[in-house]
Design an enzyme around this catalytic site. Structure first.
Site, PDB file in Angstrom:
ATOM      1  N   ASP A 143      49.982  -6.472  13.720  1.00 52.94           N
ATOM      2  CA  ASP A 143      48.730  -7.472  13.713  1.00 52.94           C
ATOM      3  C   ASP A 143      49.238  -8.902  13.540  1.00 52.94           C
ATOM      4  O   ASP A 143      50.039  -8.994  12.633  1.00 52.94           O
ATOM      5  CB  ASP A 143      47.748  -7.120  12.779  1.00 52.94           C
ATOM      6  CG  ASP A 143      46.957  -5.781  13.044  1.00 52.94           C
ATOM      7  OD1 ASP A 143      46.916  -5.209  14.092  1.00 52.94           O
ATOM      8  OD2 ASP A 143      46.290  -5.105  12.065  1.00 52.94           O
ATOM      9  N   ARG A 144      48.370  -9.719  14.026  1.00 54.38           N
ATOM     10  CA  ARG A 144      48.755 -11.179  13.680  1.00 54.38           C
ATOM     11  C   ARG A 144      48.659 -11.631  12.324  1.00 54.38           C
ATOM     12  O   ARG A 144      49.530 -12.308  11.845  1.00 54.38           O
ATOM     13  CB  ARG A 144      47.358 -12.208  14.402  1.00 54.38           C
ATOM     14  CG  ARG A 144      47.715 -13.692  14.038  1.00 54.38           C
ATOM     15  CD  ARG A 144      46.191 -14.249  14.491  1.00 54.38           C
ATOM     16  NE  ARG A 144      45.428 -14.278  13.571  1.00 54.38           N
ATOM     17  CZ  ARG A 144      44.329 -14.553  13.504  1.00 54.38           C
ATOM     18  NH1 ARG A 144      43.822 -15.555  14.530  1.00 54.38           N
ATOM     19  NH2 ARG A 144      43.407 -14.619  12.537  1.00 54.38           N
TER      20      ARG A 144
END
Length: 218
Positions: free
Chosen positions: A65-66
């Site tokens: 995930d970012r």
């Protein structure tokens, strides 16, 4: 306070290299940087594009995930990418994450077994759906408890989107700084306190067992 979900201001600076050979490149992804480009030029900057600017042959094997930091594996040949992808698909890559969660966890260890599916009206959020959800299992171990929070070691058996984040929320201990699943003071941190600390797998070409680790920065 966490940065608004719609804003994208990725960190600058060099990407730390953890390990490399002729087949694989392992790096430490900073939090706040997309693993791959998003839709639109404003989301083009990503770990993949930065690495490809240095080495055009870099190929994606998996994602984080970012807002998650930590260890990521990239391939340097098509064959290494194909074999590494197969290792992930067949769950032969052992993953270990470190998180800080809200509240003082009472039990020393446990397992969360809750099926997940995308929450379409609120995507990319995920939620538990016992009928349509995909199997999702996370083993966890309690670490240090301090100031009303707990350090956790998380070992996912499956690799669903937002799995660790939703599973921690569902047991009443959301990950600190989570812009999607933490509310109130649990969200009042400058980053998501989730880090991919370790990977263990057999090298896709040489078959030598690799144990790679990047300590959590929090």
């Amino acid at each position: 306070m966490p940065v608004a979900i719609g804003n994208y201001a990725p960190p600058k600076g060099a990407i730390p290299i953890v390990w490399e050979d002729d087949h694989l490149l392992v790096v430490d992804k900073p939090h706040g940087l997309l693993s791959v480009p998003g839709r639109g030029e404003h989301l083009r900057d990503s770990l993949l594009t930065r690495l490809q600017e240095m080495r055009a042959e870099v190929l994606l094997c998996h994602r984080l995930d970012r807002d998650t930091s930590g260890i990521m594996v990239f391939a340097l040949t098509k064959e290494a990418q194909r074999r590494m992808g197969r290792l992930f698909e067949t769950k032969r890559v052992k993953k270990r994450y470190v998180a800080r969660v809200w509240g003082e966890v009472a039990e020393p260890r446990g397992t969360v077994d809750l099926p997940l599916i995308v929450d379409w009206p609120n995507r990319p959020r995920q939620h538990v759906d016992n009928e349509a959800g995909k199997p999702s299992v996370t083993d966890w171990e309690r670490g240090a408890v301090e100031d009303g929070t707990t350090r956790m070691v998380l070992k996912p058996r499956t690799g669903r989107s937002h799995q660790l984040r939703v599973h921690m929320k569902e047991i009443g201990h959301p990950i600190l700084g989570d812009p999607f699943y933490a509310e109130g003071p649990a969200g009042d941190f400058d980053r998501l306190m989730l880090h991919a600390e370790g990977l263990k797998f057999a090298h896709p070409i040489t078959e030598k067992v690799l144990r790679l680790e990047v300590p959590a920065p929090f």
